[in-house]
Motif scaffolding. Structure first.
Motif, PDB file in Angstrom:
ATOM      1  N   ASP A  46       7.006 -14.728 -28.088  1.00  0.00           N
ATOM      2  CA  ASP A  46       7.326 -13.909 -29.261  1.00  0.00           C
ATOM      3  C   ASP A  46       6.648 -14.538 -30.472  1.00  0.00           C
ATOM      4  O   ASP A  46       7.229 -15.360 -31.164  1.00  0.00           O
ATOM      5  CB  ASP A  46       8.848 -13.839 -29.441  1.00  0.00           C
ATOM      6  N   HIS A  47       5.390 -14.165 -30.686  1.00  0.00           N
ATOM      7  CA  HIS A  47       4.591 -14.718 -31.780  1.00  0.00           C
ATOM      8  C   HIS A  47       4.472 -16.241 -31.659  1.00  0.00           C
ATOM      9  O   HIS A  47       4.420 -16.940 -32.657  1.00  0.00           O
ATOM     10  CB  HIS A  47       5.185 -14.331 -33.144  1.00  0.00           C
ATOM     11  N   GLU A  69      11.051  -6.211 -32.611  1.00  0.00           N
ATOM     12  CA  GLU A  69      10.078  -5.537 -31.759  1.00  0.00           C
ATOM     13  C   GLU A  69       9.945  -6.198 -30.390  1.00  0.00           C
ATOM     14  O   GLU A  69       9.423  -5.607 -29.459  1.00  0.00           O
ATOM     15  CB  GLU A  69       8.705  -5.429 -32.442  1.00  0.00           C
ATOM     16  N   ALA A  70      10.477  -7.428 -30.241  1.00  0.00           N
ATOM     17  CA  ALA A  70      10.393  -8.134 -28.966  1.00  0.00           C
ATOM     18  C   ALA A  70      11.638  -7.968 -28.111  1.00  0.00           C
ATOM     19  O   ALA A  70      11.626  -8.289 -26.924  1.00  0.00           O
ATOM     20  CB  ALA A  70      10.146  -9.615 -29.216  1.00  0.00           C
ATOM     21  N   THR A 119      12.513 -11.374 -32.208  1.00  0.00           N
ATOM     22  CA  THR A 119      12.184 -10.429 -33.262  1.00  0.00           C
ATOM     23  C   THR A 119      12.584  -9.034 -32.788  1.00  0.00           C
ATOM     24  O   THR A 119      12.629  -8.760 -31.587  1.00  0.00           O
ATOM     25  CB  THR A 119      10.684 -10.459 -33.599  1.00  0.00           C
ATOM     26  N   ASP A 149       3.066  -5.976 -26.558  1.00  0.00           N
ATOM     27  CA  ASP A 149       3.096  -5.160 -27.773  1.00  0.00           C
ATOM     28  C   ASP A 149       2.050  -4.046 -27.713  1.00  0.00           C
ATOM     29  O   ASP A 149       1.681  -3.468 -28.720  1.00  0.00           O
ATOM     30  CB  ASP A 149       2.918  -6.027 -29.022  1.00  0.00           C
ATOM     31  N   PRO A 185      11.111  -5.590 -24.788  1.00  0.00           N
ATOM     32  CA  PRO A 185      10.254  -6.192 -23.757  1.00  0.00           C
ATOM     33  C   PRO A 185      10.878  -7.448 -23.153  1.00  0.00           C
ATOM     34  O   PRO A 185      10.763  -7.676 -21.951  1.00  0.00           O
ATOM     35  CB  PRO A 185       8.956  -6.523 -24.498  1.00  0.00           C
ATOM     36  N   ASP A 215       0.062 -13.660 -33.424  1.00  0.00           N
ATOM     37  CA  ASP A 215       0.927 -12.612 -33.970  1.00  0.00           C
ATOM     38  C   ASP A 215       1.261 -11.552 -32.926  1.00  0.00           C
ATOM     39  O   ASP A 215       1.587 -10.421 -33.249  1.00  0.00           O
ATOM     40  CB  ASP A 215       0.275 -11.967 -35.193  1.00  0.00           C
ATOM     41  N   ARG A 216       1.245 -11.930 -31.666  1.00  0.00           N
ATOM     42  CA  ARG A 216       1.442 -10.993 -30.566  1.00  0.00           C
ATOM     43  C   ARG A 216       2.753 -11.270 -29.836  1.00  0.00           C
ATOM     44  O   ARG A 216       3.300 -12.358 -29.891  1.00  0.00           O
ATOM     45  CB  ARG A 216       0.297 -11.101 -29.551  1.00  0.00           C
ATOM     46  N   ILE A 217       3.220 -10.268 -29.095  1.00  0.00           N
ATOM     47  CA  ILE A 217       4.355 -10.412 -28.194  1.00  0.00           C
ATOM     48  C   ILE A 217       3.817 -10.264 -26.781  1.00  0.00           C
ATOM     49  O   ILE A 217       3.036  -9.353 -26.502  1.00  0.00           O
ATOM     50  CB  ILE A 217       5.421  -9.331 -28.466  1.00  0.00           C
ATOM     51  N   TYR A 221       0.064  -9.017 -22.709  1.00  0.00           N
ATOM     52  CA  TYR A 221       0.569  -8.507 -23.988  1.00  0.00           C
ATOM     53  C   TYR A 221       1.658  -7.477 -23.734  1.00  0.00           C
ATOM     54  O   TYR A 221       1.484  -6.579 -22.910  1.00  0.00           O
ATOM     55  CB  TYR A 221      -0.555  -7.867 -24.795  1.00  0.00           C
TER      56      TYR A 221
END
Length: 131
Positions: A50-51, A8-9, A6, A96, A12, A55-57, A94
């Motif tokens: 990745d989720h 946003e991932a 994703t 994110d 990281p 719903d977290r990275i 985490y």
């Protein structure tokens, strides 16, 4: 490598990959649909998330005895007890949230040291010695 993290991932994952692949004989392949890192072909020492289960990275990593409880006590907003592998002492991190990447590097190295054979740990120690 993971084809499409994703958006946003992506960063990281890139940072985590750099830390993991800097270790002696580290390899990467997909495991359970996520990028994962191994010492040679096995054993696994870390896996991106990745989720994956929420719903977290983040990522999960092998940890020496007692380390999971220590990290959880330090900051439960940055660390978690991961499903499936938490019972074996692995730590969830985490990615994110704001993280201290020096601590993340320590967690990755500890994960590697937890599962790597002594010859590779000795090699890592030699690489870490100042010249």
């Amino acid at each position: 490598m993971l084809d499409r993290p994703t958006p946003e991932a992506a960063e990281p994952l890139k940072m985590l990959r750099t830390l993991c692949m800097a270790l002696p004989a580290a390899t990467e392949r997909i495991s359970h649909g996520e990028a994962a890192w191994f010492v040679r072909k096995s054993p696994q020492f870390a896996m991106f998330a990745d989720h994956h289960h929420d719903d977290r990275i983040g990522f999960v990593a092998a940890a020496p005895a007692g380390a999971q409880q220590d990290w959880l006590a330090r900051d439960p907003k940055r660390f978690y007890d991961p499903p499936y592998v938490g019972g074996r002492g692995w730590i969830g991190v985490y990615l994110d949230v704001e993280q201290d990447w020096e601590e993340v590097a320590d967690i990755v190295e500890d994960a590697y040291r937890t599962v790597a054979p002594k010859t590779l740990v000795t090699q890592l120690d030699a690489e870490r010695q100042p010249e």
